[in-house]
Design a protein around this motif. Structure first.
Motif, PDB file in Angstrom:
ATOM      1  N   PHE A 152       0.826  -1.200   0.000  1.00  0.00           N
ATOM      2  CA  PHE A 152       0.000   0.000   0.000  1.00  0.00           C
ATOM      3  C   PHE A 152       0.863   1.253   0.000  1.00  0.00           C
ATOM      4  N   SER A 153       0.441   2.267  -0.734  1.00  0.00           N
ATOM      5  CA  SER A 153       1.035   3.595  -0.662  1.00  0.00           C
ATOM      6  C   SER A 153      -0.051   4.605  -0.977  1.00  0.00           C
ATOM      7  N   ASP A 155      -0.080   6.785  -3.108  1.00  0.00           N
ATOM      8  CA  ASP A 155      -0.238   6.963  -4.550  1.00  0.00           C
ATOM      9  C   ASP A 155      -1.405   6.142  -5.106  1.00  0.00           C
ATOM     10  N   LEU A 156      -1.821   5.129  -4.366  1.00  0.00           N
ATOM     11  CA  LEU A 156      -2.888   4.246  -4.835  1.00  0.00           C
ATOM     12  C   LEU A 156      -4.279   4.805  -4.552  1.00  0.00           C
ATOM     13  N   LYS A 159      -7.419   5.084  -6.916  1.00  0.00           N
ATOM     14  CA  LYS A 159      -7.205   4.176  -8.041  1.00  0.00           C
ATOM     15  C   LYS A 159      -7.432   2.738  -7.585  1.00  0.00           C
ATOM     16  N   ASN A 160      -7.671   1.845  -8.537  1.00  0.00           N
ATOM     17  CA  ASN A 160      -7.800   0.416  -8.233  1.00  0.00           C
ATOM     18  C   ASN A 160      -8.755   0.150  -7.076  1.00  0.00           C
ATOM     19  N   ILE A 162      -9.286   1.866  -4.250  1.00  0.00           N
ATOM     20  CA  ILE A 162      -8.713   2.061  -2.911  1.00  0.00           C
ATOM     21  C   ILE A 162      -9.008   3.457  -2.386  1.00  0.00           C
ATOM     22  N   PRO A 267      -3.053  -4.432  -5.210  1.00  0.00           N
ATOM     23  CA  PRO A 267      -3.979  -3.607  -5.988  1.00  0.00           C
ATOM     24  C   PRO A 267      -4.323  -4.196  -7.348  1.00  0.00           C
ATOM     25  N   ARG A 270      -6.683  -6.916  -6.705  1.00  0.00           N
ATOM     26  CA  ARG A 270      -7.740  -6.452  -5.794  1.00  0.00           C
ATOM     27  C   ARG A 270      -8.007  -7.498  -4.710  1.00  0.00           C
TER      28      ARG A 270
END
Length: 442
Positions: A152-153, A155-156, A159-160, A162, A267, A270
């Motif tokens: 996880f970061s 930046d996610l 997106k995807n 999250i 991600p 999923r």
């Protein structure tokens, strides 16, 4: 009268009430003559607690040197993040400038604290300044340990599928981008909370309730699943509230998964991986699919606190909360040090509502110490959570260290009922009260 007109009418009524409360608090209450002192008071953090205390001290002290350290130029109205993450408010609703709230007579050093030496009574800033203090108030907020979740970061986020509303206004807005797609298309919604202590433990529940309510009105029932995975064995720390939430989850088809701690996110696939502990104490891991995943990471005291020698040695060892007396918020080994809200090592009290009750206690004991006396006020663990359950409905849950419900409006607002007035207090009145608190007027 249509539903829309009824809601608008009620909103106008409560808005007028909130405006009246704010207007009534524009002047400071009558106070004793200012206390003369040359004391240097350093406050680490210009969030709600640090700013509110600075505002109150300026009104109570004459000749004191009050210095606030904070490297963040923006002030976040954190109670609004759950509204942003549900598409009910823009990110700008939660944003102002740190300097908008600090009163004259306070020196702001726009740098974070880098080191605390409670023996030498000094604080070093990130820019290399070293400040001596007579009294220190530690209120820097806490750290969101996103790195503790593999894969996880930030930046996610958005997106995807999250979301992560705790990370700030922009991330809360991006969380809604991901959540809104889920509410329109359906699928599997997976909502989490950490094993550590956390600020506003009701926030994960609010987000779960809101997204389920919105999805029920958009994609519709039967087109989505809701799963709430928690490390704990209950949905809330107060047993009677936990039971109410369990009942509401059951009525709305939200599945609860106890003993589940989020450890990793994939991600691309999923999939979320949880460390599990069942009722018999057997541990393992489980992978769960999602179309929308809401991440709330472990939360800890900042390194500057954990490395200072101010933390508890036998409690919350992995989290580093400051070792204070739970009634006075005064350090148990360094009496010239106090801690507030997020970093205070007490059983409850990491909410904006707790600021309102903790700050006067610290003020009282700090002023008494300057005078060579003892303070008299105590903090009983009061915490308030306007627990949103639907768009337009909330429960106003207030409780103390002993998990007693302590309603502010007994006989008027039932704490465990889903009421429109509790919702509007959250959406309308709370921010006016919060702003008055920052000014030292509430």
């Amino acid at each position: 009268m249509t539903l829309d007109r009824l809601v608008a009418s009620r909103r106008a009524f409560l808005g007028a009430a909130a405006a009246g409360m704010a207007a009534a608090s524009t002047g400071f209450p009558a106070r004793a003559q200012k206390l003369q002192t040359k004391a240097h008071i350093v406050i680490i953090g210009a969030g709600a607690a640090g700013t509110a205390l600075a505002s109150r001290l300026v009104e109570r002290l004459e000749g004191a040197q009050i210095t606030v350290l904070d490297g963040r130029a923006e002030h976040f109205y954190q109670p609004g993040l759950s509204l942003v993450a549900a598409g009910l408010k823009p990110a700008s609703y939660t944003l102002s400038r740190t300097t908008d709230w600090l009163p004259r007579g306070v020196t702001l050093i726009a740098e974070p604290a880098a080191a605390i030496d409670p023996v030498a009574k000094t604080v070093a800033t990130a820019g290399g300044q070293v400040l001596s203090y007579d009294f220190l108030v530690v209120a820097p907020g806490l750290v969101l340990d996103h790195d503790a979740i593999e894969g996880f970061s930030l930046d996610l986020v958005g997106k995807n599928g999250i979301g992560a509303l705790y990370a700030g206004p922009d991330y809360a807005s991006q969380t809604w981008e991901a959540a809104s797609k889920f509410t329109e298309e359906g699928g599997i919604g997976l909502f989490t909370r950490p094993a550590t202590e956390m600020k506003c433990a009701g926030a994960p529940l609010k987000h779960t309730f809101l997204i389920e309510d919105i999805a029920s009105r958009t994609v519709g029932k039967g087109k989505y699943e809701m799963h709430y995975a928690v490390p704990q064995t209950a949905l809330f720390s107060v047993p009677i509230v936990a039971e109410k939430v369990r009942m509401l989850f059951g009525e709305r088809g939200i599945a609860s998964h106890y003993g589940h701690t989020l450890k990793a996110v994939d991600p691309g696939r999923r999939r979320a991986t949880f460390a599990t502990t069942d009722a018999a104490g057997v541990t393992g891991t489980v992978e769960m699919p999602y179309d929308y995943l809401h991440v709330i990471p472990p939360q800890r005291a900042p390194d500057v606190v954990r490395q200072s020698g101010l933390s508890w040695a036998d409690k919350w060892i992995d989290q580093g909360w400051v070792e204070v007396d739970q009634k006075t918020l005064r350090h148990r080994r360094f009496p010239e040090v106090f801690a507030l809200v997020d970093v205070a090592g007490v059983p409850k009290g990491k909410t904006a509502a707790s600021v309102k009750w903790q700050v006067p206690v610290v003020e009282d004991h700090l002023l008494a110490a300057i005078s060579g006396g003892e303070g008299t006020l105590t903090y009983d663990g009061y915490t308030s959570c306007p627990l949103i359950t639907r768009v337009g409905r909330a429960m106003l849950v207030e409780f103390d260290y002993n998990n007693n419900l302590v309603p502010s409006f007994p006989g008027v607002i039932a704490p465990l009922e889903e009421l429109w007035i509790s919702w509007l207090m959250k959406e309308v009145a709370l921010k006016a009260t919060y702003n008055a608190m920052l000014r030292g007027r509430a």
